[in-house]
Design a protein around this motif. Sequence first.
Motif, PDB file in Angstrom:
ATOM      1  N   UNK A 125      24.330  52.858  64.944  1.00 31.49           N
ATOM      2  CA  UNK A 125      25.237  51.722  65.072  1.00 31.49           C
ATOM      3  C   UNK A 125      24.875  50.884  66.296  1.00 31.49           C
ATOM      4  N   UNK A 126      24.678  51.555  67.412  1.00 32.47           N
ATOM      5  CA  UNK A 126      24.346  50.847  68.646  1.00 32.47           C
ATOM      6  C   UNK A 126      22.992  50.188  68.606  1.00 32.47           C
ATOM      7  N   UNK A 127      22.033  50.864  67.990  1.00 31.90           N
ATOM      8  CA  UNK A 127      20.675  50.302  67.945  1.00 31.90           C
ATOM      9  C   UNK A 127      20.620  49.034  67.095  1.00 31.90           C
ATOM     10  N   UNK A 128      21.299  49.044  65.938  1.00 36.01           N
ATOM     11  CA  UNK A 128      21.328  47.845  65.095  1.00 36.01           C
ATOM     12  C   UNK A 128      22.094  46.729  65.791  1.00 36.01           C
ATOM     13  N   UNK A 129      23.178  47.084  66.470  1.00 37.34           N
ATOM     14  CA  UNK A 129      23.955  46.085  67.202  1.00 37.34           C
ATOM     15  C   UNK A 129      23.112  45.403  68.274  1.00 37.34           C
ATOM     16  N   UNK A 130      22.355  46.178  69.017  1.00 39.67           N
ATOM     17  CA  UNK A 130      21.499  45.596  70.059  1.00 39.67           C
ATOM     18  C   UNK A 130      20.393  44.727  69.445  1.00 39.67           C
ATOM     19  N   UNK A 131      19.880  45.145  68.314  1.00 43.26           N
ATOM     20  CA  UNK A 131      18.783  44.417  67.663  1.00 43.26           C
ATOM     21  C   UNK A 131      19.258  43.108  67.039  1.00 43.26           C
TER      22      UNK A 131
ATOM     23  N   UNK B 134      37.289  55.692  65.407  1.00 42.52           N
ATOM     24  CA  UNK B 134      37.745  56.052  66.749  1.00 42.52           C
ATOM     25  C   UNK B 134      36.575  56.456  67.634  1.00 42.52           C
ATOM     26  N   UNK B 135      35.601  57.159  67.063  1.00 42.95           N
ATOM     27  CA  UNK B 135      34.424  57.594  67.822  1.00 42.95           C
ATOM     28  C   UNK B 135      33.586  56.386  68.240  1.00 42.95           C
ATOM     29  N   UNK B 136      33.351  55.473  67.298  1.00 38.92           N
ATOM     30  CA  UNK B 136      32.533  54.302  67.610  1.00 38.92           C
ATOM     31  C   UNK B 136      33.235  53.366  68.588  1.00 38.92           C
ATOM     32  N   UNK B 137      34.534  53.251  68.483  1.00 40.16           N
ATOM     33  CA  UNK B 137      35.285  52.350  69.370  1.00 40.16           C
ATOM     34  C   UNK B 137      35.222  52.820  70.821  1.00 40.16           C
ATOM     35  N   UNK B 138      35.083  54.111  71.036  1.00 38.55           N
ATOM     36  CA  UNK B 138      34.930  54.622  72.397  1.00 38.55           C
ATOM     37  C   UNK B 138      33.652  54.093  73.044  1.00 38.55           C
ATOM     38  N   UNK B 139      32.608  53.922  72.241  1.00 38.46           N
ATOM     39  CA  UNK B 139      31.318  53.448  72.755  1.00 38.46           C
ATOM     40  C   UNK B 139      31.166  51.932  72.642  1.00 38.46           C
ATOM     41  N   UNK B 140      31.810  51.353  71.616  1.00 31.38           N
ATOM     42  CA  UNK B 140      31.699  49.910  71.385  1.00 31.38           C
ATOM     43  C   UNK B 140      33.114  49.364  71.152  1.00 31.38           C
ATOM     44  N   UNK B 141      33.810  48.972  72.215  1.00 31.62           N
ATOM     45  CA  UNK B 141      35.225  48.579  72.118  1.00 31.62           C
ATOM     46  C   UNK B 141      35.485  47.407  71.177  1.00 31.62           C
ATOM     47  N   UNK B 142      34.472  46.586  70.918  1.00 27.54           N
ATOM     48  CA  UNK B 142      34.664  45.426  70.055  1.00 27.54           C
ATOM     49  C   UNK B 142      34.609  45.772  68.569  1.00 27.54           C
ATOM     50  N   UNK B 143      34.411  47.032  68.259  1.00 30.37           N
ATOM     51  CA  UNK B 143      34.330  47.473  66.868  1.00 30.37           C
ATOM     52  C   UNK B 143      35.648  47.214  66.135  1.00 30.37           C
ATOM     53  N   UNK B 144      35.533  46.709  64.891  1.00 30.64           N
ATOM     54  CA  UNK B 144      36.692  46.413  64.046  1.00 30.64           C
ATOM     55  C   UNK B 144      36.604  47.277  62.794  1.00 30.64           C
ATOM     56  N   UNK B 145      37.760  47.793  62.349  1.00 36.12           N
ATOM     57  CA  UNK B 145      37.782  48.663  61.171  1.00 36.12           C
ATOM     58  C   UNK B 145      38.876  48.221  60.213  1.00 36.12           C
ATOM     59  N   UNK B 146      38.565  48.207  58.928  1.00 35.16           N
ATOM     60  CA  UNK B 146      39.549  47.913  57.894  1.00 35.16           C
ATOM     61  C   UNK B 146      39.739  49.160  57.039  1.00 35.16           C
ATOM     62  N   UNK B 147      40.886  49.815  57.124  1.00 32.41           N
ATOM     63  CA  UNK B 147      41.093  51.064  56.389  1.00 32.41           C
ATOM     64  C   UNK B 147      41.160  50.896  54.880  1.00 32.41           C
ATOM     65  N   UNK B 148      41.408  49.686  54.395  1.00 34.31           N
ATOM     66  CA  UNK B 148      41.463  49.458  52.945  1.00 34.31           C
ATOM     67  C   UNK B 148      40.066  49.512  52.344  1.00 34.31           C
ATOM     68  N   UNK B 149      39.164  48.704  52.887  1.00 32.94           N
ATOM     69  CA  UNK B 149      37.791  48.657  52.368  1.00 32.94           C
ATOM     70  C   UNK B 149      36.900  49.730  52.977  1.00 32.94           C
ATOM     71  N   UNK B 150      37.350  50.304  54.098  1.00 36.52           N
ATOM     72  CA  UNK B 150      36.586  51.272  54.896  1.00 36.52           C
ATOM     73  C   UNK B 150      35.325  50.623  55.492  1.00 36.52           C
TER      74      UNK B 150
END
Length: 250
Positions: A65-71, A86-102
């Motif tokens: 996730x981080x490598x693609x984001x940086x690229x 929750x795990x990704x948001x700890x490392x990348x606070x700007x992460x957005x999640x939609x529980x409907x579409x996942x």
Amino acid sequence: MDAHEILQKVRNGEVSVEEAEGFFRRQPFEELEYAKLDTHRKMRSGFAEVIYCSGKADQHLIHIFGRIYREEGEVLGTRASEMQYQILKEHFPETVYDPVSRIIKIERDGKRRVGSIAVCTAGTADIPVAEEAAQTAEFFGSHVERVYDVGVSGLHRLLSRLEVIQSANCVVAVAGMEGALASVLGGMVDKPVIAVPTSVGYGANLHGISALLTMINSCANGIAVVNIDNGYGAGYLATQINRMGVKAHE
């Protein structure tokens, strides 16, 4: 940065010829031992690599996730869980999640969305798959019109939105049960229809197989069918068609 951005920066004097040469000399993937990131995919196909999150080890997902984001400056993941978010948001606070579409993502601000894709569902239970398609298309720069709960048990609902559907460059028909929506739409529009069978339905639906077979056997022309519950695949293909429609009108 992609190839176009590199060349623009060379022209503007922001990047040296030597730096640009180094970019083009890189191998077309990055070896991570447990994965090979396809860093040249956007250059070849117009779409950066997308992460299928389900089943990935936490540390692998964080790194990819981080490598693609940086690229790329943005990143899209499908079939993500709340725990993975929750795990990704700890490392990348700007992460957005939609529980409907996942769908999980970090997206560039102010993105321009062009053309038009109509994403239609037979019922509200089909919305999670439809949202995966719609949000995938939006991430890749398409404008999406959502037309939900217009199944064949009440055709007047579909007819009330027909003008919006007919004006789109591409139509995505998401339906479970008997999957008849795709056939109805195929007979009403002059654009490609991408049919998405869903696993919504009672026992004889066979987890989407009945809808899949109906869509494959449609008597209407211009219908292509993706796999059961494959909203991402539909959104990707719809974006390709929409881009061609936009180019044709430029």
